[in-house]
Design a protein around this motif. Structure first.
Motif, PDB file in Angstrom:
ATOM      1  N   LEU A 253      23.869   4.232   9.709  1.00  0.00           N
ATOM      2  CA  LEU A 253      25.311   4.384   9.052  1.00  0.00           C
ATOM      3  C   LEU A 253      25.486   5.892   9.355  1.00  0.00           C
ATOM      4  O   LEU A 253      26.090   5.751   8.617  1.00  0.00           O
ATOM      5  CB  LEU A 253      23.968   3.538   7.130  1.00  0.00           C
ATOM      6  CG  LEU A 253      24.433   2.473   7.612  1.00  0.00           C
ATOM      7  CD1 LEU A 253      23.581   1.873   6.268  1.00  0.00           C
ATOM      8  CD2 LEU A 253      25.366   1.105   7.993  1.00  0.00           C
ATOM      9  N   THR A 254      24.828   5.972   9.070  1.00  0.00           N
ATOM     10  CA  THR A 254      24.679   7.773   9.573  1.00  0.00           C
ATOM     11  C   THR A 254      25.550   8.577  10.477  1.00  0.00           C
ATOM     12  O   THR A 254      25.954   9.693  10.477  1.00  0.00           O
ATOM     13  CB  THR A 254      23.560   9.226   8.928  1.00  0.00           C
ATOM     14  OG1 THR A 254      22.808   8.761   9.916  1.00  0.00           O
ATOM     15  CG2 THR A 254      23.365   8.748   7.882  1.00  0.00           C
ATOM     16  N   LEU A 327      24.688  -2.685  13.375  1.00  0.00           N
ATOM     17  CA  LEU A 327      23.291  -1.729  13.855  1.00  0.00           C
ATOM     18  C   LEU A 327      23.011  -1.739  14.785  1.00  0.00           C
ATOM     19  O   LEU A 327      21.663  -2.110  15.701  1.00  0.00           O
ATOM     20  CB  LEU A 327      22.480  -0.848  12.323  1.00  0.00           C
ATOM     21  CG  LEU A 327      23.116  -0.639  11.218  1.00  0.00           C
ATOM     22  CD1 LEU A 327      22.112   0.250  10.755  1.00  0.00           C
ATOM     23  CD2 LEU A 327      23.897   0.559  11.966  1.00  0.00           C
ATOM     24  N   THR A 328      23.264  -3.600  15.279  1.00  0.00           N
ATOM     25  CA  THR A 328      22.498  -3.689  16.634  1.00  0.00           C
ATOM     26  C   THR A 328      22.975  -2.986  17.683  1.00  0.00           C
ATOM     27  O   THR A 328      24.358  -2.683  18.571  1.00  0.00           O
ATOM     28  CB  THR A 328      23.441  -5.016  16.952  1.00  0.00           C
ATOM     29  OG1 THR A 328      23.288  -6.445  16.052  1.00  0.00           O
ATOM     30  CG2 THR A 328      22.750  -5.577  17.763  1.00  0.00           C
ATOM     31  N   ALA A 329      21.021  -2.317  18.949  1.00  0.00           N
ATOM     32  CA  ALA A 329      21.293  -2.162  19.825  1.00  0.00           C
ATOM     33  C   ALA A 329      22.057  -2.874  20.573  1.00  0.00           C
ATOM     34  O   ALA A 329      21.982  -3.350  20.577  1.00  0.00           O
ATOM     35  CB  ALA A 329      19.583  -1.013  20.319  1.00  0.00           C
ATOM     36  N   VAL A 330      22.928  -1.480  22.316  1.00  0.00           N
ATOM     37  CA  VAL A 330      23.585  -2.337  22.792  1.00  0.00           C
ATOM     38  C   VAL A 330      22.933  -2.297  24.353  1.00  0.00           C
ATOM     39  O   VAL A 330      22.340  -1.695  24.165  1.00  0.00           O
ATOM     40  CB  VAL A 330      24.638  -2.036  23.046  1.00  0.00           C
ATOM     41  CG1 VAL A 330      25.760  -2.560  24.385  1.00  0.00           C
ATOM     42  CG2 VAL A 330      25.916  -2.512  21.328  1.00  0.00           C
ATOM     43  N   ASP A 331      22.362  -2.860  25.013  1.00  0.00           N
ATOM     44  CA  ASP A 331      22.057  -2.919  26.284  1.00  0.00           C
ATOM     45  C   ASP A 331      22.760  -1.717  27.226  1.00  0.00           C
ATOM     46  O   ASP A 331      24.002  -2.839  27.423  1.00  0.00           O
ATOM     47  CB  ASP A 331      21.680  -4.387  26.867  1.00  0.00           C
ATOM     48  CG  ASP A 331      20.127  -4.633  26.501  1.00  0.00           C
ATOM     49  OD1 ASP A 331      19.534  -3.927  25.493  1.00  0.00           O
ATOM     50  OD2 ASP A 331      19.254  -5.815  26.674  1.00  0.00           O
ATOM     51  N   VAL A 332      22.432  -0.797  27.335  1.00  0.00           N
ATOM     52  CA  VAL A 332      23.463  -0.201  28.946  1.00  0.00           C
ATOM     53  C   VAL A 332      22.989  -0.788  29.774  1.00  0.00           C
ATOM     54  O   VAL A 332      23.618  -0.863  30.992  1.00  0.00           O
ATOM     55  CB  VAL A 332      23.134   1.482  28.415  1.00  0.00           C
ATOM     56  CG1 VAL A 332      23.728   2.154  29.504  1.00  0.00           C
ATOM     57  CG2 VAL A 332      23.360   2.127  27.476  1.00  0.00           C
TER      58      VAL A 332
END
Length: 463
Positions: A253-254, A327-332
Motif C-alpha cells: 500500500l505504500t 497486493l497479489t505478487a506477480v510472477d516475472v
C-alpha cells in the motif's frame, strides 16, 4: 524631574530584563526546534551518499522499483501487448486503449510513449547500478546478477513488443549521451542475450538468492533463444529448472499496487478478451482465443449479462477475473515458463509423446496462478498433425501465462517461425467500438523519439 528620571530608569531596567529573558527563551526554543527538525530524512539520497556500498544497494533497489513498472506494477506493455493481441479488450474511455485494441495505433499514443520510456529507464538504471556495485560492493554477486536480469528483461520486452528499428544506445551512461542507433528486433534480442549471459556469470553461488537468480536468468535467456529461433539452446537452458520456482514482483500500500488488478478488476479499463464481443455478445472476433468464455480453471472470468458491471467507459459490460488482488505478487518468471519452453522444443523435435507428457503433467497438478488454484484438468489428446499441435501448444501457453507479457511475442513468432499469416493469427473483423480491426502486429516507436536525429521511424512493422 528627579522622580521622573528615576521612574524612567526603573522602567528601562524592567524592559531590558524582559527583553533579555525573552531572547534567552527564543534561543532555547530555536535550539529545541533545530534538534527536532534537523533529523536525517531517510527518503532523500544525495549524490555523495551513493559513493559507498549502501549507496550501490540503494541504486539497485531503485532499479528493481523501475523494473516493477514494466511488469505488473504499471500500465506496461504487458497490458498493452495483451490489448493489441487477444488477452484483453478495451472498456476504457481512453482513445489510446481503444486504438491499440483496434490494432490501429497512432504515433502520438502517449500511453505507448510512457511504456517505452519505462523500458529505457529500467535498462539505464540497471547500467547505473551495475557500475556502482562493481565499484563499491563487488562481493554482492547475486545483486549484480539481478541487475543484469532487469537489463536483459527490459531489452527482451522491447524486442517482443515493438517494431523493427528500435533506437537504443549501446551505452546509456556515455558522456556526452549517445543518441541511440536503430536496431532490428533480432539485434535487440542479441543485446538481451548478452546481458543475460553476463548475469549468469554472477549467479553461480549456492545461497538461495544466487540460485533464484540463476534459474530466473536461464529461463529468460531461453525465451530470448526461442525468439531467435535457437530451440536447442532454449531447451538446454531450462533443463533442471523446477516447476515450482518463481521470481516475483511484490506490491504494498505504500509503494505500488498490482496494476493487472488495478486496470482490470478495480478500474475495469480492461475487459478479459474473448472470441465474441459486444454487450449482446454477437460480434465474432476471428482468431481470438475465448479467454473469457472458455471457462478454463486457470482463468475464472465473470461475464455480466447486464450493465451491473460496466467498464470505465460506462457502456461496455466488462469481463473481469479475480486472478489478482491489489497486493497479489506477480510472477516475472517461473517454472511453468520453463515447461512451456521444453514443450515447444519437443514439438520442434517432432516428439509428440514428450510434448503431450509435459503439458499433461502440468494439467494434472496445476500450480497456483495469482490468487487462483486451478483444479486438475483432463489430459490433452494428440491432435494428430503438426499444425494441430502448434495450435494446442500456444493455446495452452496463453492460459498459463495470461497477461504476463508473452502473448504478443508468441503471436509474432507464429508468423515469423511457423509460417502463419497475420490474417490467421491476430484478431480480425468488426471491432465492437466501431470500424474494423487494423493491421498492427506490434507497438510503434512513438513520435517523441523523433527528437533523436538517428531515428527515422520504424524500419518496418513486420512481425
Amino acid at each position: 524631574m528627579t522622580s521622573s528620571r528615576i521612574l524612567g530608569r526603573r522602567s528601562f531596567g524592567r524592559t531590558a530584563g524582559a527583553v533579555a529573558a525573552l531572547a534567552l527563551s527564543l534561543t532555547a526554543c530555536q535550539e529545541a526546534n533545530d534538534r527536532l527538525l534537523g533529523v536525517t530524512d531517510p527518503d532523500i539520497i544525495f549524490p555523495g551518499d551513493l559513493e559507498r556500498a549502501d549507496g550501490a544497494v540503494a541504486l539497485a533497489n531503485g532499479t528493481i522499483g523501475t523494473f516493477r513498472t514494466i511488469t505488473g506494477g504499471g500500465e506496461s506493455t504487458w497490458m498493452f501487448g495483451g490489448l493489441l493481441a487477444d488477452e484483453w479488450s478495451t472498456s476504457s474511455t481512453f482513445i489510446q486503449n481503444d486504438e491499440t485494441d483496434q490494432r490501429q495505433i497512432q504515433l502520438i499514443n502517449s500511453s505507448v510513449t510512457g511504456m517505452l520510456r519505462n523500458l529505457y529507464r529500467t535498462r539505464t538504471r540497471a547500467y547505473e547500478a551495475i557500475e556502482s556495485i562493481k565499484k563499491f560492493s563487488p562481493s554482492s554477486r547475486a545483486l549484480m546478477a539481478e541487475m543484469y536480469l532487469a537489463r536483459g528483461f527490459a531489452e527482451m520486452q522491447l524486442a517482443l513488443d515493438f517494431c523493427n528499428g528500435i533506437p537504443i544506445p549501446n551505452n546509456p551512461l556515455a558522456n556526452p549521451p549517445e543518441n541511440g542507433d536503430q536496431k532490428s528486433t533480432a539485434q535487440v534480442f542479441a543485446l538481451a542475450a548478452a546481458s543475460l549471459d553476463t548475469g549468469l556469470t554472477f549467479a553461480n553461488g549456492t545461497d538461495a538468492q544466487s540460485v533464484l537468480m540463476n534459474r530466473s536468468i536461464r529461463v529468460v535467456r531461453a525465451r530470448v533463444a526461442l525468439a531467435l529461433g535457437d530451440f536447442a539452446t532454449a531447451g538446454t537452458l531450462v533443463t533442471g529448472v523446477p516447476t515450482n520456482f518463481s521470481y516475483v514482483h511484490t506490491f504494498s500500500l505504500t509503494t505500488s499496487s498490482n496494476t493487472l488488478w488495478g486496470q482490470g478488476l478495480s478500474a475495469r479499463r480492461y475487459s478479459v478478451g474473448d472470441s465474441v464481443e459486444g454487450n449482446a455478445r454477437n460480434i465474432r472476433v476471428t482468431n481470438a482465443i475465448p479467454f473469457a468464455s472458455a471457462r478454463d480453471p486457470r482463468l475464472p472470468v465473470t461475464i455480466p449479462t447486464s450493465g451491473s458491471i460496466n467498464g470505465q467507459d460506462g457502456q461496455t459490460y466488462a469481463r473481469t477475473t479475480g486472478m489478482w488482488g491489489q497486493l497479489t505478487a506477480v510472477d516475472v518468471v517461473n517454472g511453468v515458463d520453463a515447461r512451456m519452453i521444453e514443450a515447444e522444443v519437443a514439438l520442434r523435435n517432432n516428439n509428440p509423446t514428450q510434448f503431450l507428457a509435459i503439458h499433461n503433467t502440468l494439467r494434472n497438478a496445476p500450480p497456483k496462478l495469482g490468487e487462483i488454484q486451478p483444479a486438475a484438468m483432463a489430459a490433452l489428446t494428440d491432435p494428430g498433425t503438426e499444425a494441430g499441435r502448434v495450435n494446442a501448444h500456444f493455446r495452452e501457453k496463453a492460459f498459463w501465462t495470461f497477461s504476463r507479457g508473452q502473448r504478443l511475442g508468441d503471436m509474432r513468432r507464429l508468423i515469423r517461425q511457423y509460417g502463419r499469416t497475420e490474417a490467421t493469427v491476430f484478431p480480425q473483423g468488426v471491432h465492437y467500438k466501431g470500424g474494423n480491426y487494423g493491421g498492427d502486429v506490434n507497438l510503434p516507436v512513438t513520435q517523441p523519439e523523433e527528437n533523436n536525429p538517428n531515428f527515422k521511424g520504424c524500419t518496418d512493422r513486420n512481425p
